[in-house]
Design an enzyme around this catalytic site. Structure first.
Site, PDB file in Angstrom:
ATOM      1  N   HIS A  64       0.819  -1.221   0.000  1.00 57.53           N
ATOM      2  CA  HIS A  64       0.000   0.000   0.000  1.00 57.53           C
ATOM      3  C   HIS A  64       0.849   1.265   0.000  1.00 57.53           C
ATOM      4  O   HIS A  64       1.882   1.352   0.654  1.00 57.53           O
ATOM      5  CB  HIS A  64      -1.061  -0.021   1.098  1.00 57.53           C
ATOM      6  N   ASP A 163       5.577   1.916   7.014  1.00 55.04           N
ATOM      7  CA  ASP A 163       4.263   1.305   6.796  1.00 55.04           C
ATOM      8  C   ASP A 163       3.545   2.136   5.734  1.00 55.04           C
ATOM      9  O   ASP A 163       2.985   3.170   6.063  1.00 55.04           O
ATOM     10  CB  ASP A 163       3.494   1.282   8.121  1.00 55.04           C
ATOM     11  N   GLU A 193      -5.254   1.690   2.373  1.00 51.03           N
ATOM     12  CA  GLU A 193      -5.159   0.506   3.243  1.00 51.03           C
ATOM     13  C   GLU A 193      -5.426   0.884   4.685  1.00 51.03           C
ATOM     14  O   GLU A 193      -6.133   0.181   5.412  1.00 51.03           O
ATOM     15  CB  GLU A 193      -3.763  -0.137   3.116  1.00 51.03           C
ATOM     16  N   GLU A 194      -4.853   2.001   5.107  1.00 56.65           N
ATOM     17  CA  GLU A 194      -4.893   2.366   6.532  1.00 56.65           C
ATOM     18  C   GLU A 194      -6.303   2.731   7.009  1.00 56.65           C
ATOM     19  O   GLU A 194      -6.543   2.834   8.206  1.00 56.65           O
ATOM     20  CB  GLU A 194      -3.932   3.532   6.813  1.00 56.65           C
ATOM     21  N   ASP A 216       3.802  -6.171   3.670  1.00 54.51           N
ATOM     22  CA  ASP A 216       3.506  -5.082   4.603  1.00 54.51           C
ATOM     23  C   ASP A 216       4.362  -5.257   5.859  1.00 54.51           C
ATOM     24  O   ASP A 216       5.102  -6.229   5.978  1.00 54.51           O
ATOM     25  CB  ASP A 216       2.003  -5.082   4.946  1.00 54.51           C
ATOM     26  N   HIS A 302       3.432   2.925  13.403  1.00 53.50           N
ATOM     27  CA  HIS A 302       2.447   4.021  13.471  1.00 53.50           C
ATOM     28  C   HIS A 302       2.913   5.179  14.350  1.00 53.50           C
ATOM     29  O   HIS A 302       2.094   5.921  14.874  1.00 53.50           O
ATOM     30  CB  HIS A 302       1.052   3.519  13.881  1.00 53.50           C
TER      31      HIS A 302
HETATM   32 CO    CO Z   1      -0.387   0.545   9.029  1.00 59.73          CO
HETATM   33 ZN    ZN Z   2       0.568  -1.266   6.460  1.00 57.92          ZN
END
Ligand code: CO
Ligand code: ZN
Length: 332
Positions: A64, A163, A193-194, A216, A302
């Site tokens: 992503h 990410d 995606e998130e 990922d 994150h």
């Molecule tokens: Co993520």
């Molecule tokens: Zn991810």
């Protein structure tokens, strides 16, 4: 590969606003693939045709492009901006963090001084240097991402948005370096995606894969007083068995392990109790797709400073190329 990684992580692209990331990736891979297209949601779909005959499958690889971020919800009379999250943003990571809006403007996140207890997003605001609502350049609905430089610590790399830009970097390398394959390999750089695996949902429907892998990041259990998790930095790509959203197809998982053993690539198994990936929505698309996932172990997920191990990155590229270079027999 570090130079490509740096450009990818420093590019601006929260969920729903992946254009700059997509353009960078398109320019990187266009010459290495047979076809590419962009679908209605903004997924970049790149295709490499089989180079030889024999039992090939249509294989979808997904990474992503979007990153977590924030979106302005209100500007007060003094010019402070209130905001909501785009994806998994944790209030604990925010005080003093800088964000960057689409036009490059920077703001710093503060927390109401009198607020008590666990921090919440509602207690936070962004100071963009404005003095009133009128002179505040930020309007309701403006998105932003964390602002943080890429740091090369040698074996370990630190950046925002590993990410999943690290997955994008790996997928770019796979599309460029895959020489010999009996499969039609479709590298999909997905959007949104998130916020709920949305780009993977529509692209999987369009691509109709016979087999799929997501690429990922995953969490690790190797920091002080961490929760018990089997994944560690530097121990190789993590071959997913399960996360909160999906169970990998056992045969796909097994073939990935066999490939790693045959090529003597360090690897580990992943069981993640939180989070999921694009693999979840691909697996249940159409009539179902045998799906697995290869994860890059990542610390401080994150937050504006995620950390990966460079050897894990290189070994993930090797594993996926090895997996795609030979026949894939699911025994069905
Ligand atoms: Co993520
Ligand atoms: Zn991810």
């Amino acid at each position: 590969m570090k130079e490509l990684i740096q450009r990818l992580v420093e590019t601006w692209g929260p969920s729903g606003y992946e254009d700059q990331v997509r353009e960078l990736i398109r320019a990187e891979v266009a010459d290495a693939v047979d076809e590419w297209r962009v679908d209605a949601l903004g997924n970049l779909i790149t295709v490499k045709k089989p180079t030889r005959q024999g039992n090939g499958k249509r294989v979808m690889l997904a990474a992503h492009m979007d990153e977590i971020g924030i979106m302005a919800t209100h500007v007060d009379e003094k010019g402070f901006v209130r905001f909501t999250n785009i994806g998994g943003v944790h209030p604990l990571n925010l005080r003093g963090a800088r964000v960057q809006f689409q036009d490059g403007r920077v703001g710093v996140i503060g927390r109401e001084e009198k607020a008590e207890g666990e921090p919440t997003l509602a207690q936070m605001y962004i100071d963009v240097g404005a003095t009133s609502r009128e002179d505040c350049p930020i309007k309701v609905g403006d998105p932003a991402v964390f602002l943080r430089d890429f740091s090369d610590l040698g074996k370990r790399l630190v950046a925002k948005a590993f990410d999943d830009r690290i997955g994008c970097a790996i997928l770019i390398e796979v599309m460029k370096r895959l020489q010999e394959t009996p499969h039609e390999v479709i590298g999909v750089f997905t959007v949104q995606e998130e916020v709920g695996l949305r780009g993977a949902m529509t692209s999987a429907f369009g691509v109709k894969p016979e087999l799929a892998l997501a690429i990922d990041v995953t969490m690790t259990g190797d920091t002080p007083e961490a929760r018990k998790r089997p994944m560690q930095l530097g121990k190789g790509p993590a071959i997913k068995v399960k996360d909160r959203g999906m169970l990998s197809h056992p045969k796909v998982k097994e073939l990935l392990v066999e490939t790693a053993e045959r090529l003597e690539i360090p690897h580990q198994l992943e069981v993640l109790e939180a989070g999921t990936t694009d693999a979840m929505s691909i697996q249940v698309s159409r009539e179902g797709v045998p799906t697995g996932c290869v994860s890059i172990p990542t610390r401080y997920l994150h937050t504006p400073s995620e950390m990966v191990d460079y050897d894990d990155v290189l070994n993930t590229v090797r594993l996926i190329i090895g997996f795609l270079s030979g026949p894939i027999d699911l025994g069905q």
